[in-house]
Design a protein around this motif. Structure first.
Motif, PDB file in Angstrom:
ATOM      1  N   THR A 110       0.761  -1.181  -0.126  1.00 25.84           N
ATOM      2  CA  THR A 110       0.015  -0.223   0.141  1.00 25.84           C
ATOM      3  C   THR A 110       0.866   1.251   0.034  1.00 25.84           C
ATOM      4  O   THR A 110       2.178   1.116   0.222  1.00 25.84           O
ATOM      5  N   ASN A 111       0.243   2.400  -0.291  1.00 27.29           N
ATOM      6  CA  ASN A 111       0.892   3.197  -0.146  1.00 27.29           C
ATOM      7  C   ASN A 111       1.069   4.215   1.091  1.00 27.29           C
ATOM      8  O   ASN A 111       1.923   5.146   1.443  1.00 27.29           O
ATOM      9  N   ASN A 112       0.235   3.811   2.143  1.00 28.56           N
ATOM     10  CA  ASN A 112       0.257   4.178   3.597  1.00 28.56           C
ATOM     11  C   ASN A 112       1.615   3.405   4.043  1.00 28.56           C
ATOM     12  O   ASN A 112       1.479   2.255   4.730  1.00 28.56           O
ATOM     13  N   THR A 113       2.543   4.110   4.247  1.00 25.23           N
ATOM     14  CA  THR A 113       3.851   3.422   4.824  1.00 25.23           C
ATOM     15  C   THR A 113       3.590   3.229   6.297  1.00 25.23           C
ATOM     16  O   THR A 113       4.142   2.017   6.850  1.00 25.23           O
ATOM     17  N   ALA A 114       3.051   4.042   6.992  1.00 33.38           N
ATOM     18  CA  ALA A 114       2.907   4.073   8.398  1.00 33.38           C
ATOM     19  C   ALA A 114       2.016   2.761   8.587  1.00 33.38           C
ATOM     20  O   ALA A 114       2.342   1.813   9.560  1.00 33.38           O
ATOM     21  N   ALA A 115       0.962   2.638   8.074  1.00 35.71           N
ATOM     22  CA  ALA A 115      -0.083   1.286   8.081  1.00 35.71           C
ATOM     23  C   ALA A 115       0.708   0.176   7.696  1.00 35.71           C
ATOM     24  O   ALA A 115       0.483  -0.749   8.500  1.00 35.71           O
ATOM     25  N   SER A 116       1.393   0.176   6.708  1.00 33.10           N
ATOM     26  CA  SER A 116       2.102  -1.101   6.121  1.00 33.10           C
ATOM     27  C   SER A 116       3.143  -1.545   7.146  1.00 33.10           C
ATOM     28  O   SER A 116       3.329  -2.632   7.210  1.00 33.10           O
ATOM     29  N   LYS A 117       3.834  -0.565   7.815  1.00 39.89           N
ATOM     30  CA  LYS A 117       4.829  -0.935   8.726  1.00 39.89           C
ATOM     31  C   LYS A 117       4.028  -1.699   9.941  1.00 39.89           C
ATOM     32  O   LYS A 117       4.493  -2.776  10.726  1.00 39.89           O
ATOM     33  N   ALA A 118       3.013  -0.831  10.359  1.00 34.43           N
ATOM     34  CA  ALA A 118       2.428  -1.607  11.546  1.00 34.43           C
ATOM     35  C   ALA A 118       1.790  -2.872  11.263  1.00 34.43           C
ATOM     36  O   ALA A 118       1.620  -3.815  12.163  1.00 34.43           O
ATOM     37  N   ASP A 119       1.460  -3.270  10.145  1.00 30.32           N
ATOM     38  CA  ASP A 119       0.713  -4.550   9.705  1.00 30.32           C
ATOM     39  C   ASP A 119       1.750  -5.542   9.390  1.00 30.32           C
ATOM     40  O   ASP A 119       1.372  -6.654   9.027  1.00 30.32           O
ATOM     41  N   GLU A 120       3.128  -5.135   9.070  1.00 27.00           N
ATOM     42  CA  GLU A 120       4.007  -6.075   8.501  1.00 27.00           C
ATOM     43  C   GLU A 120       4.142  -7.273   9.296  1.00 27.00           C
ATOM     44  O   GLU A 120       4.142  -7.320  10.707  1.00 27.00           O
ATOM     45  N   GLN A 121       3.983  -8.310   8.567  1.00 29.33           N
ATOM     46  CA  GLN A 121       4.225  -9.866   9.179  1.00 29.33           C
ATOM     47  C   GLN A 121       2.855 -10.374   9.858  1.00 29.33           C
ATOM     48  O   GLN A 121       3.142 -11.244  10.166  1.00 29.33           O
ATOM     49  N   LYS A 122       1.905  -9.704   9.972  1.00 35.52           N
ATOM     50  CA  LYS A 122       0.762  -9.890  10.664  1.00 35.52           C
ATOM     51  C   LYS A 122       0.101 -11.004   9.776  1.00 35.52           C
ATOM     52  O   LYS A 122      -0.008 -10.915   8.515  1.00 35.52           O
ATOM     53  N   GLN A 123      -0.321 -12.095  10.431  1.00 35.31           N
ATOM     54  CA  GLN A 123      -1.021 -13.216   9.407  1.00 35.31           C
ATOM     55  C   GLN A 123      -2.227 -13.840  10.281  1.00 35.31           C
ATOM     56  O   GLN A 123      -2.643 -13.554  11.475  1.00 35.31           O
ATOM     57  N   ILE A 124      -2.976 -14.074   9.014  1.00 38.69           N
ATOM     58  CA  ILE A 124      -4.148 -15.238   9.565  1.00 38.69           C
ATOM     59  C   ILE A 124      -3.883 -16.465   9.047  1.00 38.69           C
ATOM     60  O   ILE A 124      -3.482 -16.628   7.752  1.00 38.69           O
ATOM     61  N   VAL A 125      -4.168 -17.438   9.813  1.00 35.99           N
ATOM     62  CA  VAL A 125      -3.706 -19.050   9.416  1.00 35.99           C
ATOM     63  C   VAL A 125      -5.155 -19.570   9.484  1.00 35.99           C
ATOM     64  O   VAL A 125      -6.049 -19.700  10.290  1.00 35.99           O
ATOM     65  N   ILE A 126      -5.259 -20.291   8.154  1.00 41.70           N
ATOM     66  CA  ILE A 126      -6.434 -21.318   7.981  1.00 41.70           C
ATOM     67  C   ILE A 126      -5.949 -22.660   7.697  1.00 41.70           C
ATOM     68  O   ILE A 126      -4.998 -22.677   7.000  1.00 41.70           O
ATOM     69  N   MET A 127      -6.190 -23.462   8.597  1.00 39.61           N
ATOM     70  CA  MET A 127      -5.585 -24.961   8.512  1.00 39.61           C
ATOM     71  C   MET A 127      -6.418 -25.973   8.710  1.00 39.61           C
ATOM     72  O   MET A 127      -7.721 -25.678   9.058  1.00 39.61           O
ATOM     73  N   ALA A 128      -6.115 -27.004   8.180  1.00 40.29           N
ATOM     74  CA  ALA A 128      -6.916 -28.383   8.248  1.00 40.29           C
ATOM     75  C   ALA A 128      -6.009 -29.681   8.085  1.00 40.29           C
ATOM     76  O   ALA A 128      -4.954 -29.514   7.172  1.00 40.29           O
ATOM     77  N   HIS A 129      -6.058 -30.703   8.652  1.00 43.01           N
ATOM     78  CA  HIS A 129      -5.182 -31.712   8.685  1.00 43.01           C
ATOM     79  C   HIS A 129      -5.850 -32.617   7.432  1.00 43.01           C
ATOM     80  O   HIS A 129      -7.016 -32.775   7.096  1.00 43.01           O
ATOM     81  N   PHE A 130      -5.050 -33.181   6.806  1.00 48.28           N
ATOM     82  CA  PHE A 130      -5.273 -34.225   5.728  1.00 48.28           C
ATOM     83  C   PHE A 130      -5.170 -35.562   5.702  1.00 48.28           C
ATOM     84  O   PHE A 130      -5.513 -36.417   4.965  1.00 48.28           O
ATOM     85  N   ASP A 131      -4.424 -36.025   6.964  1.00 51.25           N
ATOM     86  CA  ASP A 131      -4.177 -37.270   7.252  1.00 51.25           C
ATOM     87  C   ASP A 131      -5.057 -37.951   7.611  1.00 51.25           C
ATOM     88  O   ASP A 131      -6.117 -37.496   8.410  1.00 51.25           O
ATOM     89  N   THR A 132      -5.452 -39.410   7.414  1.00 51.62           N
ATOM     90  CA  THR A 132      -6.367 -40.161   7.812  1.00 51.62           C
ATOM     91  C   THR A 132      -5.694 -40.962   9.093  1.00 51.62           C
ATOM     92  O   THR A 132      -4.658 -41.175   9.335  1.00 51.62           O
ATOM     93  N   TYR A 133      -6.710 -41.808   9.885  1.00 55.55           N
ATOM     94  CA  TYR A 133      -6.245 -42.469  11.172  1.00 55.55           C
ATOM     95  C   TYR A 133      -5.431 -43.578  11.030  1.00 55.55           C
ATOM     96  O   TYR A 133      -5.483 -44.132  10.000  1.00 55.55           O
ATOM     97  N   THR A 134      -4.416 -43.446  11.717  1.00 53.59           N
ATOM     98  CA  THR A 134      -3.131 -44.504  11.904  1.00 53.59           C
ATOM     99  C   THR A 134      -3.507 -45.577  12.784  1.00 53.59           C
ATOM    100  O   THR A 134      -3.664 -45.272  14.019  1.00 53.59           O
ATOM    101  N   PRO A 135      -4.099 -46.663  12.526  1.00 54.12           N
ATOM    102  CA  PRO A 135      -4.209 -47.703  13.540  1.00 54.12           C
ATOM    103  C   PRO A 135      -3.144 -47.795  14.554  1.00 54.12           C
ATOM    104  O   PRO A 135      -1.971 -47.863  14.041  1.00 54.12           O
ATOM    105  N   GLN A 136      -3.312 -47.882  16.017  1.00 51.03           N
ATOM    106  CA  GLN A 136      -1.998 -47.794  16.824  1.00 51.03           C
ATOM    107  C   GLN A 136      -1.890 -49.042  17.763  1.00 51.03           C
ATOM    108  O   GLN A 136      -1.387 -48.805  19.053  1.00 51.03           O
ATOM    109  N   SER A 137      -2.769 -50.011  17.287  1.00 53.32           N
ATOM    110  CA  SER A 137      -2.938 -51.352  18.242  1.00 53.32           C
ATOM    111  C   SER A 137      -3.226 -52.394  17.432  1.00 53.32           C
ATOM    112  O   SER A 137      -4.118 -52.321  16.052  1.00 53.32           O
TER     113      SER A 137
END
Length: 350
Positions: A110-137
């Motif tokens: 953005t052209n707003n340097t102050a705002a871009s610096k304040a927001d620098e590296q801030k993130q939102i994470v969307i996650m989901a696991h894709f592995d299925t169940y591993t029998p453990q016995s």
């Protein structure tokens, strides 16, 4: 060795050629892409247990799909292990190499340097696991829990399908904050994919994470739940999600207190680490099981009130037969709520 390589390449090529129609533009109705992806992942990658060939093929598919959408995406391998119990009670460690997928899109300049610096590296994470169940016995093997034939529609192809549609629809939206899409493996052996992801996060990255949205078990449960950790940003996101659900006439609920249960170890780890967490799931907390692990009322078709880890239940044919239209409805409803929610949280003001 030659035949194994040829087989893997043939399967890999088949998976991608079969999904070409999924590269559709976002003019499709909300949830269509998510449903297509759910069905594709369930059909072509059953038995995607952590460290298995099917898991690696699924990771390659997800990674390739993110790259095609223009995200910076890579596969992240890590070594781990789990305890296996034999019939005589003897326990032994089994080691494996699991693979997660991390995709990113940085905030729009953005052209707003102050705002871009304040927001620098801030993130939102969307996650989901894709592995299925591993029998453990040996006992779990005898009960047909997990294994090579488990499609894992509910747990958790649908979560990945919704995540991929959200990524598709957000790929060109101007962003104020970074977006991370995380497809985790090794969740079904003690949430070790989550542990690995958290271990690799720096203190700065943790501090700059505004919200984590976790998608898991979206199909079988009686209703959608949006549950939040105690951080203000998570609570605000939950309230906004419920407001959107009411606006669109979608049945949704929440649980007031933080839930602790074996079936939600991954969610608890993020909350314990102090990250604002919005858990999106389908269950039924009014059945007397305050932990939410029982997803629906016990019936002849769902004798345990859940499909979790059961290959004979958590598959497309069974769910389409005994919960007709559910996959379509839940993928639609979840995208319908989460897309405007994420746009409100992450998108740059026009």
């Amino acid at each position: 060795m030659f035949s194994r390589r040829c087989l893997k390449w043939a399967l890999f090529t088949l998976c991608f050629s079969a999904v070409l129609p999924l590269q559709a533009a976002t003019t499709q109705a909300a949830g269509n892409i998510a449903e297509q992806q759910t069905r594709h992942i369930s059909t072509y990658f059953p038995g995607r247990m952590a460290g298995s060939p099917a898991e690696l093929l699924a990771a390659e598919y997800i990674n390739h799909h993110f790259q095609q959408m223009g995200y910076q995406s890579n596969m992240r391998g890590f070594n781990t292990r789990y305890l296996y119990t034999s019939k005589n009670g003897k326990q032994s460690w089994r080691t494996l190499s699991a693979t997660s997928v991390i995709a990113a899109r940085n905030a729009t300049a953005t052209n707003n340097t102050a705002a871009s610096k304040a927001d620098e590296q801030k993130q939102i994470v969307i996650m989901a696991h894709f592995d299925t169940y591993t029998p453990q016995s040996d006992t779990e093997l005898d009960k047909n829990l997990g294994g090579l034939t488990l499609q894992g529609v509910d747990d958790n192809a649908a979560g990945v399908g919704v995540m991929l549609e959200l990524a598709e629809r957000l790929k060109t939206v101007p962003l104020r904050y970074d977006l991370r899409f995380v497809a985790l493996s090794a969740e079904e052996i003690g949430a070790q994919g989550t542990e690995n992801y958290l271990q690799r996060m720096s203190k700065t990255e943790r501090a700059n994470t505004l919200l984590v949205i976790n998608l898991d078990n979206l199909i079988t449960g009686d209703r959608l739940y949006f549950n939040a950790s105690n951080q203000p940003s998570a609570i605000a996101a939950k309230e906004q999600a419920l407001k959107l659900a009411r606006r669109y006439g979608i049945t949704a609920a929440t649980v007031k207190n933080q839930v602790s249960a074996p079936c939600r170890v991954d969610k608890n780890l993020f909350a314990t680490a102090g990250l604002p967490l919005l858990s999106v799931e389908a269950s039924n907390y009014s059945l007397g099981n305050k932990e939410g692990c029982q997803q629906r009322a016990i019936s002849s078709h769902f004798p345990q009130g859940t499909t979790r880890h059961q290959s004979q239940l958590d598959n497309l044919n069974y769910l389409d037969k005994f919960l007709p239209g559910r996959i379509t409805k839940r993928t639609h409803d979840t995208v319908k709520i989460l897309l405007p929610l994420i746009e409100t949280l992450a998108a740059a003001k026009k």
